[in-house]
Design a protein around this motif. Structure first.
Motif, PDB file in Angstrom:
ATOM      1  N   SER B 190      31.298  91.689  16.950  1.00 21.07           N
ATOM      2  CA  SER B 190      30.721  90.414  16.538  1.00 21.07           C
ATOM      3  C   SER B 190      30.083  89.698  17.716  1.00 21.07           C
ATOM      4  O   SER B 190      29.045  89.062  17.573  1.00 21.07           O
ATOM      5  N   ILE B 191      30.674  89.840  18.911  1.00 25.27           N
ATOM      6  CA  ILE B 191      30.066  89.199  20.085  1.00 25.27           C
ATOM      7  C   ILE B 191      28.711  89.827  20.369  1.00 25.27           C
ATOM      8  O   ILE B 191      27.702  89.132  20.587  1.00 25.27           O
ATOM      9  N   LEU B 192      28.686  91.154  20.343  1.00 28.89           N
ATOM     10  CA  LEU B 192      27.423  91.839  20.606  1.00 28.89           C
ATOM     11  C   LEU B 192      26.388  91.442  19.565  1.00 28.89           C
ATOM     12  O   LEU B 192      25.232  91.188  19.894  1.00 28.89           O
ATOM     13  N   ALA B 193      26.841  91.360  18.310  1.00 31.11           N
ATOM     14  CA  ALA B 193      25.918  91.017  17.241  1.00 31.11           C
ATOM     15  C   ALA B 193      25.346  89.622  17.449  1.00 31.11           C
ATOM     16  O   ALA B 193      24.146  89.396  17.304  1.00 31.11           O
ATOM     17  N   GLU B 194      26.209  88.692  17.843  1.00 31.32           N
ATOM     18  CA  GLU B 194      25.726  87.323  18.044  1.00 31.32           C
ATOM     19  C   GLU B 194      24.751  87.258  19.200  1.00 31.32           C
ATOM     20  O   GLU B 194      23.731  86.567  19.141  1.00 31.32           O
ATOM     21  N   ALA B 195      25.068  88.002  20.255  1.00 31.85           N
ATOM     22  CA  ALA B 195      24.177  87.985  21.415  1.00 31.85           C
ATOM     23  C   ALA B 195      22.834  88.602  21.056  1.00 31.85           C
ATOM     24  O   ALA B 195      21.779  88.097  21.448  1.00 31.85           O
TER      25      ALA B 195
END
Lengths: 427, 397
Positions: B190-195
């Motif tokens: 999810s962090i990667l997706a948000e970034a």
């Protein structure tokens, strides 16, 4: 054929110490007849291989061209002029093109090879950093087997590595513009100097199956290239460091507190003083008498000079050695080092090169050249312009072949058209 | 007169592709992001089971399994490469017409690492600006896998400039050890997706202080090391403060210590049209002290109507690495060339070398005024004998 034999080629090198122009023709057996040679000292209009005073450099270039024309009683053919490029802006990159072979027979074809090469040529350069020269580096089949020519090999993956030399657009354009202003036409092509050196030195010599390091130490820039197969065939690595003879003079000037012109003269006449570029045992006992004024002298120990020169040259050569190691090309040098350029005639520099690189080293000599004084043929600083003529011949022949194939293509197209028209008429 | 429809059509199309199961899960996470407009998502994998599980989230799928007989690659990147090469026409079709592409994958295994090479060559051929966001495996996944991932990364970097490598290990720096294992992976995704969605917004948002993709690529190209990604969002009164706090807590950032060690960073603040100058200034000023003085900071501010009342802070931190794999010292070497080569301490013991103080003022002589010859941070125009501190016997009159 007769037309090609009399084609006059011109090689131009705008070097840091001097602008050199050589004019020559090729005999049918490939021997080069040097017609004329012109050389004009730059006197500071070129620093570190880059033109800093375009007006002065233009005058000098014109003078060198006139000199060459008068010496050879020939006229420079402006359609076959070749310019050497150098300078701190030159960089290189290895580009890889890959083709997966998924046909059932998995035999690599010429089309696969061209496909892989084209992919590698397609390297994304910035518009202000255009490529100058392309060279084949190596082909690799299935990620491990290296091959000179992959066509006919069996494999499922072919990688073509192309070594691309590129530079700064404006600085490349500078040299082209200068030649255009002097001769009315831009040069036909440009080539990075150590490549030209390799072509001059390796003409018709025992085939270089192994790699060789060509080291061109000039007044402003030291260029190097790891070549194989007579230069121009394969090139593994190239590079430059903007350190040269001027740095030697400047080191002496700052180290010994002497004016620059004196130091240039000192280096020029080092052999007369029995000085070397490596420290000698008895250097302390010999000295150079410097006249400061009337009846006033200053003694400079030869050993001090040697110490300064050795420190600089060792550092320079070690930097090059480290760069070769970093790029994993040291193991590809099987033949040794060939030293070219103005600094090659410094006494015992060859010993220094041999010690630093720990491989055989020799001073380059042009091969297959006739019709000129030994002074020019033996001078390592003329290797680059003479090599430019060889590069020019190769470049022109390649262009002719392309043009002739284009012509034959056009001709067959025209025939087809006519026969089609004929068929239509019949109907 | 610029109409809304014109604006809509001028939004550049961004193609986002997830390769392998790691990349697939990141893209699936992205699909749930309502702010992501103008982007097209797809996943490609050799394992049909993974594709099936992602079918609900990402309908556009490129199966690679034909070549591997509907099996995964078994950790063999060469198989992944061949499988992807087999469907290169499908991939080409997906990327055609895109103005920018983002490819997410995990390195160290088969499909992601292998297919990434094919995609890198393809996008280069199509001349599409492409960012590779790759994750490196957890150390506990085994030494061999980590080693393999490093080699994959090196290979990928020869094909493309823009590779953002994110070590999964960063997660442990802030996540408690009793976090369930699958939750850990979810957080990464999810962090990667948000970034990624933050990066995707850049071309469609209106720049007040623009930072563009070229900045990012320039940074990644220079001296690639590892990257840290973080996002923070905030709403309400002091929303920039909330966004900043969340950013600092972001698991893939690794806390303020990482910021202090960063060599470069790209920070973007995105808000709706009501984003004020004060917020912008406060947020960026508050961030500055976390970074070392020499860090290259690229700061950008954007407005995007879709943000409504929220602000988003997205940061990409880079740590450069030297050729030997160690982080480079600060770029101060060029500033004091006299100390460039520590030759004097290296002199073998027993030889009488008189220590000399470095020159306080470097003397260039003939080369003063010309472009300096800087090599590994050392100015080579300075006499070698001075830099090495050689004792010179100048003789007398």
């Amino acid at each position: 054929m007769s037309k090609r034999a009399t084609q006059i080629y011109t090689g131009i090198e705008i070097g840091t110490a001097s602008i050199k122009v050589v004019v020559g023709q090729f005999q049918p057996d490939g021997i080069l007849n040097l017609c004329g040679v012109g050389e004009e000292p730059t006197q500071g209009s070129v620093v570190k291989g880059e033109i800093v005073d375009a007006g002065k450099a233009l005058e000098q270039l014109i003078a060198a061209m006139r000199q060459a024309e008068q010496a050879g009683r020939v006229e420079i053919d402006t359609s076959a002029m070749y310019l050497a490029v150098t300078g701190g802006h030159i960089r290189s990159v290895d580009s890889v093109g890959t083709v997966m072979i998924s046909r059932p027979d998995r035999s690599i074809t010429q089309a696969d090879r061209e496909n892989a090469e084209n992919q590698a040529y397609n390297y994304p350069f910035r518009p202000d950093k255009p490529p100058v020269n392309y060279f084949n580096r190596l082909f690799r089949v299935d990620g491990m087997r290296e091959a000179d020519n992959p066509v006919g090999q069996i494999g499922s993956k072919l990688e073509a590595e192309i070594h691309i030399i590129y530079g700064d657009l404006n600085r490349l354009e500078m040299g082209r513009k200068l030649v255009e202003e002097a001769a009315g036409q831009p040069p036909s092509d440009q080539v990075f100097s150590p490549i030209a050196d390799g072509m001059a030195v390796f003409f018709q010599r025992e085939a270089i199956g192994k790699g060789v390091l060509v080291l061109d130490m000039g007044a402003g820039v030291t260029e190097y290239a790891v070549l194989r197969g007579g230069g121009g065939d394969y090139c593994y690595h190239t590079g430059q460091i903007t350190v040269g003879g001027d740095h030697l003079a400047n080191d002496l000037s700052l180290g010994l507190h002497l004016p620059m012109h004196r130091c240039r003269e000192l280096i020029e006449r080092l052999a007369e003083w029995k000085g070397n570029v490596v420290m000698t045992q008895d250097g302390r006992s010999r000295h150079y008498e410097l006249e400061l004024g009337v009846n006033e002298h200053r003694a400079i120990y030869i050993s001090t000079m040697e110490q300064i020169l050795e420190a600089r040259l060792t550092e320079l050569l070690e930097l090059i050695r480290e760069d070769l190691r970093k790029n994993h090309v040291t193991e590809r040098i099987g033949h040794g080092v060939i030293l070219c350029g103005g600094l090659a005639r410094l006494p015992r520099i060859i010993d220094l090169v041999r010690d630093v690189f720990e491989m055989p080293a020799e001073i380059g000599r042009v091969q297959g050249v006739s019709g000129s004084v030994a002074e020019i043929l033996n001078a390592p600083r003329f290797i680059t312009p003479i090599g430019l003529l060889r590069y020019g011949q190769k470049h022109r022949e390649m262009k002719m072949r392309q043009r002739s194939s284009l012509w034959s293509q056009l001709k067959t197209d025209a025939c087809r058209l006519f026969s089609a028209a004929g068929n239509a008429m019949k109907w | 007169m610029v109409t809304a429809a014109m604006l809509q059509s001028s939004i550049p199309r961004v193609a986002i592709l997830g390769l392998g199961s790691a990349g697939g899960h990141i893209v699936a996470e992205l699909a749930s992001d309502e702010l992501l407009a103008g982007a097209e998502l797809a996943v490609a994998d050799t394992d049909p089971a993974t594709l099936q599980s992602l079918a609900a989230a990402v309908p556009l799928q490129i199966p690679l399994g034909d070549w591997t007989h509907q099996e995964s690659c078994g950790g063999n990147a060469f198989r992944g490469e061949k499988a992807a090469a087999n469907v290169s026409d499908d991939l080409r079709q997906f990327f055609a017409g895109a103005s920018m592409a983002i490819v997410a994958c995990g390195l160290g295994k088969g499909t992601g690492a292998g297919a990434a090479r094919v995609v890198a060559r393809l996008t280069r051929e199509l001349d599409i600006t492409t960012l590779f966001v790759v994750t490196l495996p957890f150390t506990h996944e085994g030494n061999w896998r980590c080693h393999q991932a490093k080699r994959d990364l090196e290979l990928l970097r020869t094909l493309t400039d823009a590779v953002m490598a994110i070590p999964n290990d960063l997660l442990f720096t802030t996540l408690p050890a009793d976090t369930p294992a699958n939750r850990g992976f979810e957080v990464v995704n999810s962090i990667l997706a948000e970034a990624i969605s933050g990066l995707t917004r850049l071309p469609s948002a209106t720049g007040i202080l623009p930072v563009d993709f070229a900045d990012l690529r320039g940074l990644l190209k220079e001296r690639p090391g590892y990257c840290h990604l973080g996002v923070g969002r905030g709403r309400g009164g002091e929303r920039w403060k909330a966004a900043l706090e969340e950013f600092m807590r972001s698991p893939m950032i690794g806390g303020p210590e990482t910021l202090a060690k960063a060599d470069a960073a790209i920070i973007t603040l995105v808000g709706a049209a009501d984003l004020t100058v004060g917020e912008m200034q406060n947020c960026m000023t508050a961030l500055q002290p976390y970074f070392p003085a020499h860090a290259k900071l690229f700061v950008g501010t954007y407005t995007d109507a879709r943000c409504q009342d929220e602000v988003f802070l997205t940061g990409v931190l880079c740590r450069f690495q030297g050729a030997d794999g160690s982080p480079l010292p600060a770029e101060t070497a060029a500033a004091k060339p006299a100390s460039g080569k520590p030759a004097a301490p290296k002199a073998p013991a027993g030889t009488a070398v008189q220590a000399e103080l470095p020159l306080h003022e470097p003397v260039l002589g003939y080369f003063s005024g010309s472009a300096p010859t800087i090599h590994n941070g050392v100015n080579l125009d300075l006499p070698t004998c001075h830099r090495q501190g050689l004792a010179l016997d100048l003789g007398g009159t």
